[in-house]
Write an enzyme that holds these catalytic residues in place. Sequence first.
Site, PDB file in Angstrom:
ATOM      1  N   PHE A  10      22.824 -18.965  26.849  1.00  0.00           N
ATOM      2  CA  PHE A  10      22.514 -20.383  26.784  1.00  0.00           C
ATOM      3  C   PHE A  10      23.957 -21.046  26.786  1.00  0.00           C
ATOM      4  CE2 PHE A  10      21.433 -24.531  24.419  1.00  0.00           C
ATOM      5  CZ  PHE A  10      21.562 -25.115  25.657  1.00  0.00           C
ATOM      6  N   ILE A  11      24.519 -21.300  25.600  1.00  0.00           N
ATOM      7  CA  ILE A  11      25.762 -21.922  25.484  1.00  0.00           C
ATOM      8  C   ILE A  11      26.845 -21.305  26.110  1.00  0.00           C
ATOM      9  CG2 ILE A  11      27.466 -22.768  23.709  1.00  0.00           C
ATOM     10  CD1 ILE A  11      24.890 -22.721  21.727  1.00  0.00           C
ATOM     11  N   LYS A  32      25.541  -8.003  25.913  1.00  0.00           N
ATOM     12  CA  LYS A  32      24.595  -6.912  26.009  1.00  0.00           C
ATOM     13  C   LYS A  32      23.516  -7.112  27.139  1.00  0.00           C
ATOM     14  CE  LYS A  32      22.032  -4.316  22.528  1.00  0.00           C
ATOM     15  NZ  LYS A  32      21.591  -4.290  21.012  1.00  0.00           N
ATOM     16  N   ALA A  81      24.970 -13.404  19.714  1.00  0.00           N
ATOM     17  CA  ALA A  81      24.054 -13.504  18.530  1.00  0.00           C
ATOM     18  C   ALA A  81      22.503 -13.375  18.928  1.00  0.00           C
ATOM     19  CB  ALA A  81      24.345 -14.596  17.698  1.00  0.00           C
ATOM     20  N   GLU A  82      21.635 -13.065  18.021  1.00  0.00           N
ATOM     21  CA  GLU A  82      20.359 -13.212  18.004  1.00  0.00           C
ATOM     22  C   GLU A  82      20.156 -14.544  17.601  1.00  0.00           C
ATOM     23  OE1 GLU A  82      17.945 -11.515  19.247  1.00  0.00           O
ATOM     24  OE2 GLU A  82      19.067  -9.678  19.906  1.00  0.00           O
ATOM     25  N   GLU A 134      22.754 -24.419  10.601  1.00  0.00           N
ATOM     26  CA  GLU A 134      21.775 -23.770   9.827  1.00  0.00           C
ATOM     27  C   GLU A 134      22.028 -22.966   8.321  1.00  0.00           C
ATOM     28  OE1 GLU A 134      18.407 -22.461  11.851  1.00  0.00           O
ATOM     29  OE2 GLU A 134      18.950 -23.492  13.755  1.00  0.00           O
ATOM     30  N   LYS A 162      23.671 -15.317  10.058  1.00  0.00           N
ATOM     31  CA  LYS A 162      24.847 -15.976  10.554  1.00  0.00           C
ATOM     32  C   LYS A 162      25.809 -16.448   9.441  1.00  0.00           C
ATOM     33  CE  LYS A 162      25.779 -17.728  13.983  1.00  0.00           C
ATOM     34  NZ  LYS A 162      26.371 -17.137  15.278  1.00  0.00           N
ATOM     35  N   LYS A 197      12.992 -21.909  22.705  1.00  0.00           N
ATOM     36  CA  LYS A 197      13.376 -22.982  21.919  1.00  0.00           C
ATOM     37  C   LYS A 197      12.584 -24.202  22.325  1.00  0.00           C
ATOM     38  CE  LYS A 197      16.587 -20.193  20.320  1.00  0.00           C
ATOM     39  NZ  LYS A 197      17.891 -19.971  20.921  1.00  0.00           N
ATOM     40  N   PRO A 213       2.847 -27.246  21.351  1.00  0.00           N
ATOM     41  CA  PRO A 213       2.407 -26.549  20.076  1.00  0.00           C
ATOM     42  C   PRO A 213       3.738 -27.221  19.235  1.00  0.00           C
ATOM     43  CG  PRO A 213       3.712 -24.862  21.178  1.00  0.00           C
ATOM     44  CD  PRO A 213       3.304 -25.772  22.215  1.00  0.00           C
ATOM     45  N   TYR A 215       4.826 -27.578  15.281  1.00  0.00           N
ATOM     46  CA  TYR A 215       4.603 -26.877  13.848  1.00  0.00           C
ATOM     47  C   TYR A 215       4.370 -27.956  13.063  1.00  0.00           C
ATOM     48  CZ  TYR A 215       6.971 -22.853  16.326  1.00  0.00           C
ATOM     49  OH  TYR A 215       7.237 -21.654  17.028  1.00  0.00           O
TER      50      TYR A 215
END
Length: 354
Positions: A10-11, A32, A81-82, A134, A162, A197, A213, A215
Amino acid sequence: MILVTGGAGFIGTSFILDWLAKSDETIVNLDKLTYAGNLQNLAVLAEDPRHIFVQGDIGDAALLAQLLTKHQPRAIIHFAAESHVDKSIHGPGDFIQTNIVGSFQLLESVRAYWEQLEKPERNNFRFLHVSTDEVFGSLAKDEPAFTEQHSYEPNSPYSASKASSDHLVRAYHHTYGLPVLTTHCSNNYGPYQFPEKLIPLMIVNALAGKSLPIYGDGQQVRDWLYVDDHCRAICRVLEAGTPGETYNVGGWNEQPNIDIVHTICDLLGELHPAASLDYRALITYVADRAGHDRRYAVDAHKIERELGWRPVETFATGIRKTIQWYLDNQDWLNNVQSGAYREWIETNYHQRSV
Ligand code: NAD
Ligand code: TYD
């Protein structure tokens, strides 16, 4: 030239498109192509010699050595990253492997390359690590926003992985002198975001007439930043940041999740009215995320004071553009909602009781 990792995500996609719109400096893009990477995002660059795509893993030392020797980049921008908290809760293993072990192996390859550079190139080299707010943990309602001095208190396997990579990056500067820069950005939104996301998931579900949904109580707060503003901040830090320093990047735009979803519903009602559908009626409260961080907020004064960066997009303009992009790119959306995507939706949402 520069080497970008994770440039098909995305970024990274926005970064590459923005970079090549403004500069002729070539980008080597090592990605990857996990479920989150999508070369279709960069289809406009298919014939462009300024974009060299290489499918591979940041943990592949032989590949890295070959790429670094061949292309001699002046900088690395490390996005790969994941990146999804819910996925890290269901399966942390990939997060440890890519975000920690992969980042370590990347640092090792880059260190070996950087150490043999001659003086001006060696001094001017930069390793820019794209991190997240985060890693600082969760804020109470009235606590001040995260500054760069905030202690590390990561709460999810994602943020912990991270945080680990941040510590390695810091140590490579302190121990070996590698000229690193680290950015801590808040939640991004915009075109090409994978619909796992919050914002793209809500748009996709609403367009399909599916439930939205929320949360827990929906009062968790995030600080939303339009992705192009994040990319501009990265360019500015690369250009003028001081090696060894960290820079917070945020949108000055704290909002509870439920307000974000209301805004999406109302804008969809305006831009894509559905005859018999009130989008807000699709909102469904579901079981909360385990260990859910209550609030993130970024104090981005340092990057403004020292480097003159501030977001240019407001949330009102950014979210409108984003929704319009998803409406205009339904083929992209259909393509990314493959079998693996449907399996994820089943895994994450099936067991959340209403
Ligand atoms: P994303 O999940 O959309 O993209 C990640 C990209 O990395 C994909 O293209 C994927 O194929 C690639 N990748 C994954 N593992 C890899 C590996 N082992 N080797 C090479 N490539 C690999 O993520 P994103 O939202 O674009 O985030 C990019 C970076 O920005 C991440 O480091 C993330 O932690 C950070 N960040 C994201 C946000 C946000 O809101 N999305 C906010 C702050 C920081
Ligand atoms: P997300 O976009 O996954 O980003 P992050 O967890 O990294 O902040 O989620 C943003 C917020 O939205 C977070 O508080 C969790 C919440 N959320 C929902 O309420 N429902 C959803 O289906 C998703 C994906 C997220």
